[in-house]
Write an enzyme that holds these catalytic residues in place. Structure first.
Site, PDB file in Angstrom:
ATOM      1  N   ASP A  52      -1.223  11.109   6.822  1.00 48.19           N
ATOM      2  CA  ASP A  52      -1.872  10.039   7.558  1.00 48.19           C
ATOM      3  C   ASP A  52      -2.932  10.674   8.456  1.00 48.19           C
ATOM      4  OD1 ASP A  52      -0.376  11.258   9.517  1.00 48.19           O
ATOM      5  OD2 ASP A  52       0.991   9.577   9.823  1.00 48.19           O
ATOM      6  N   TYR A  94       8.179   8.717   2.979  1.00 45.24           N
ATOM      7  CA  TYR A  94       7.485   8.783   4.266  1.00 45.24           C
ATOM      8  C   TYR A  94       7.525   7.425   4.955  1.00 45.24           C
ATOM      9  CZ  TYR A  94       3.935  10.130   7.660  1.00 45.24           C
ATOM     10  OH  TYR A  94       3.271  10.422   8.821  1.00 45.24           O
TER      11      TYR A  94
END
Length: 796
Positions: free
Chosen positions: A57, A271
């Protein structure tokens, strides 16, 4: 790494908050004691390639470039060509091998987007926070908050809670009436619903009731059946995971996120930070299901899906970050613990529900007329449970109706005129707040839980049963103050605009510096106006809180005017001199009391005694003036006051155990004994620890237990000729004295004197490991004898 201001801007008393908008921002190691930066640098020596496996991210991308800098791979062009980025969403063997086969380069734009957000949040947040904290804590004594903080995300989040509170307090209930005819047919009592729903005029409602009663006969005018479907859930993203964790599992967003991250690093789920609800076309559903066959609670359901065939999930939204949160390995409650297991079970159930058939049911509606009014009843019959078999809390509640025929006429058994009252909305739940934050672009999937946790820790809201968020007087006063001065400061619109600009940086469409400069210029103008208009907010605080002069209780004498100062125990604890109008911050933890009315030889302020909580807590004297204004240059240390630094919860303070005064009997020179075996600090005698006498380190959590049960233990002015440690005088109890012939008084060095050395034990704080250093073997958990006679006294 963490963003902070240089040392020149750390003292909030000497720095104008307005200057922070132009201040330089530096990155420092977030946990220097872990030595991560040094470790990475050492590991990178001699390596030809750098493969970055950080979270995929924006924050992970930002850390990538921190790692690149730590390892030195950014120094020359040749090494830069050997930097690779792995893209993955789980730590399964398949995903890891796939990522290694498809290495890419790190994304500089996404990293710069994070830098932009961090710089904006730091400068805006600290500027407003320092000003508010200084202004209000210097005037009011019962704020019950260590810091009066502002944050571009935190404050709009609080604004949602206060807005709901204001809706509740201004709500005016109103009575209403509704008609409910009842039928009794084949052993079933059926309650009918009125098409008009409710009326707010009692006379008109009574009129309709009389019309229905006078008629007395219901006629069935229509019967309709409709096959309806309740769709299986979309893929699970972070926001929905946090909402369910709060509303169904009773887990706060911060705890839920911590548990999810732990499950991810342990290899049980994918995740957990994702905005996507759509699975990629390459997702291996069969492999994921096969990994859950041995699940102790849903294994049988998984086998059925594999045998009968699973369904393709509904199309959701793919924002291009990570697949939805899914289980990737089977687990048991014993492996995970209660809370983590419940969260893991929900992730499993949600995934299984997303690949299960839809729930199908038949909805039957029967319509009636009587006295010219229309009524109806509804029945529900499930024909296929589908995904609700594994997610039973979403099941359709069946309602059976008796058999009706169109045109049939039936007698009414009774007609009820129900009187009700409109009710105010309830306080916002965490789940509802998360939905509002997502809708208005406040925070990201990675930070929403942090912002909610912040407003709770700052005492702006309190979490009540049902995970309801009830704003405190402080939170309400702040939001109402912002609304009076500049509503933009607490509305979500401005944060949404910032996030849009940061997204443009992440896409490479706008320069990082341009966005930062533009946003900071806007907030700087708002800050200047806010400072000028602070009186509007102060009026609200004045009506809600007590002034410093009216707060607290007399405790100790001021060294300047010799009048008693008041001790204010609410957060942040402090002393206030009404005569001098001075405020003196105190340590955030521990109990404070007057210490024998003894004055400090430097400034004449009466000493205080701070006792830390717990059986192994330290006790030590401190001078309130020295603590706030250390008289010796360089002798200060972060110890929990609110005096300095970009984080107003931190500060510099000098308790007596750090003071190098040569003659004061409470200073480091008088009470210091020897070097700490765990750090560079000094072991100091706890003056009030009898009968469990101990030394404590003035730098770390190391404790040294002295001979227990002694009547008195004190330091002397003598030094050990062998190790330069302070000679101690021990007065043993007559009944337990280890001395020959019943003697009780013994003088010696705790390192070199065999008797004293045999009675001394070292206990380490939680943050310290047991390291040998050649000082002997362990003696119980975290405890051992000190056997190194070469430890020397460390003076300043």
């Amino acid at each position: 790494m963490s963003s902070d201001f240089p040392a020149a801007y750390q003292d909030r008393a000497a720095t104008d908050p307005l200057d922070l908008f132009q201040a330089q921002v530096i990155k420092t190691e977030a946990n220097p004691k872990a030595h991560v930066q040094r470790h990475l640098s050492q590991e990178a020596r001699g390596c030809a390639h750098l493969v970055l496996w950080l979270d995929c991210d924006r924050e992970g991308e930002n850390i990538c470039f921190e790692v690149i800098e730590c390892t030195g791979f950014n120094i020359d062009m040749e090494r830069r060509r050997r930097i690779h980025r792995a893209r993955f969403s789980s730590v399964t063997e398949k995903d890891i091998l796939k990522a290694m086969d498809n290495l890419v380069g790190p994304n500089r734009n996404e990293a710069l987007a994070v830098d932009a957000r961090q710089e904006i949040d730091l400068k805006v947040g600290v500027a407003f926070t320092r000003f508010q904290t200084n202004y209000f804590q210097g005037k009011y004594g019962n704020l019950d908050a260590r810091v009066i903080s502002y944050g571009p995300c935190q404050t709009p989040t609080l604004g949602f809670c206060v807005q709901r509170y204001l809706q509740i307090t201004t709500f005016k209930p109103e009575k209403f009436w509704t008609l409910h005819p009842y039928l009794y047919l084949n052993g079933h009592e059926v309650k009918l619903e009125w098409e008009r729903q409710k009326l707010f005029d009692p006379d008109v409602a009574v009129m309709f009731q009389n019309l229905v009663i006078d008629d007395g006969i219901l006629e069935v005018t229509d019967i309709s059946e409709k096959q309806e479907t309740k769709g299986r859930p979309l893929g699970l993203n972070t926001v929905n995971l946090l909402k369910v964790a709060s509303s169904a599992l009773g887990l706060g967003p911060q705890l839920a996120m911590q548990l999810a991250e732990r499950l991810y690093t342990q290899g049980f789920i994918s995740y957990p930070r994702t905005e996507s609800t759509a699975y990629p076309s390459s997702f291996d559903f069969r492999g994921t299901l096969a990994a859950l066959v041995n699940n102790p609670t849903s294994g049988n359901y998984v086998e059925k899906l594999l045998a009968e065939g699973f369904h393709k999930p509904r199309g959701g939204v793919d924002v291009g970050d990570h697949p939805p949160v899914t289980p990737i390995n089977s687990a048991t409650e014993d492996m995970l613990g209660n809370d983590a297991w419940r969260l893991y079970q929900y992730v499993c159930q949600h995934f299984l529900g997303s690949v299960s058939p839809d729930c199908k049911y038949v909805r039957t509606k029967v319509e009636f007329t009587i006295g010219g009014e229309s009524f109806h009843c509804v029945g529900l019959r499930v024909t296929a449970k589908g995904f609700t078999s594994i997610m039973p809390w979403l099941a359709v509640s069946e309602k059976t109706l008796p058999q009706f025929t169109k045109g049939e006429k039936l007698e009414v058994s009774k007609v009820e005129l129900y009187e009700g009252c409109t009710s105010a909305p309830d306080y916002l739940s965490e789940s509802e707040l998360i939905s509002l934050m997502e809708k208005n672009g406040i925070g990201t999937d990675a930070s929403i839980s942090v912002h909610i946790n912040n407003i709770c820790e700052r005492n702006y809201v309190q979490v009540q049963p049902g995970r309801k968020l009830v704003p405190t007087a402080l939170g309400i006063s702040l939001i109402r103050g912002y609304q009076c001065i500049d509503p933009d400061l607490c509305l979500p619109d401005i944060r949404s605009f910032i996030e849009q600009q940061i997204t443009l940086v992440a896409k490479g469409q706008v320069e990082h510096s341009q966005v930062v400069r533009h946003v900071l210029q806007q907030f700087k103008q708002k800050f200047i106006y806010f400072v000028k208009q602070i009186g509007s907010m102060d009026t609200l605080f004045e009506a809600q809180f007590s002034s410093l002069a009216d707060s607290g209780r007399p405790l100790s004498k001021c060294g300047k005017c010799l009048r008693y100062m008041k001790y204010i125990s609410t957060k942040p604890p402090r002393l206030y001199c009404n005569t001098c109008e001075e405020v003196y911050d105190l340590p955030q933890k521990g109990a404070i009391k007057l210490y024998k009315e003894l004055p400090c030889p430097l400034d004449n302020f009466e000493l205080l005694l701070l006792s830390m909580p717990g059986p192994e807590g330290k006790s030590f004297p401190l001078c309130p003036y020295c603590y706030n204004s250390p008289p010796f240059e360089g002798v200060d240390r972060l110890f929990g006051s609110t005096k300095a630094h970009s984080n107003p919860q931190k500060g510099s303070g000098m308790p007596c155990f750090l003071c190098p005064h040569p003659t004061c009997r409470h200073s480091l020179i008088s009470q210091g004994v020897c070097a700490c075996p765990e750090c560079s600090g000094t072991l100091v005698l706890d003056p009030v620890s009898a009968p469990n006498w101990k030394l404590f380190c003035n730098m770390c959590n190391c404790l040294v237990f002295l001979p227990q049960g002694a009547h008195r233990i004190s330091t002397t002015h003598e030094r050990c000729p062998d190790c330069d440690s302070t000679i101690m005088e021990v007065d043993f109890n007559k009944k337990t004295t280890p001395l020959a012939d019943g003697a009780t008084l013994h003088v010696g060095c705790i390192l070199c004197d065999e008797l004293l050395h045999s009675l001394v034990m070292v206990k380490h704080g939680r943050m310290f490991s047991r390291r040998g250093r050649g000082r002997g073997s362990g003696r119980g958990r975290g405890a051992r004898k000190m056997v190194d006679p070469k430890m020397s006294f460390r003076d300043f």
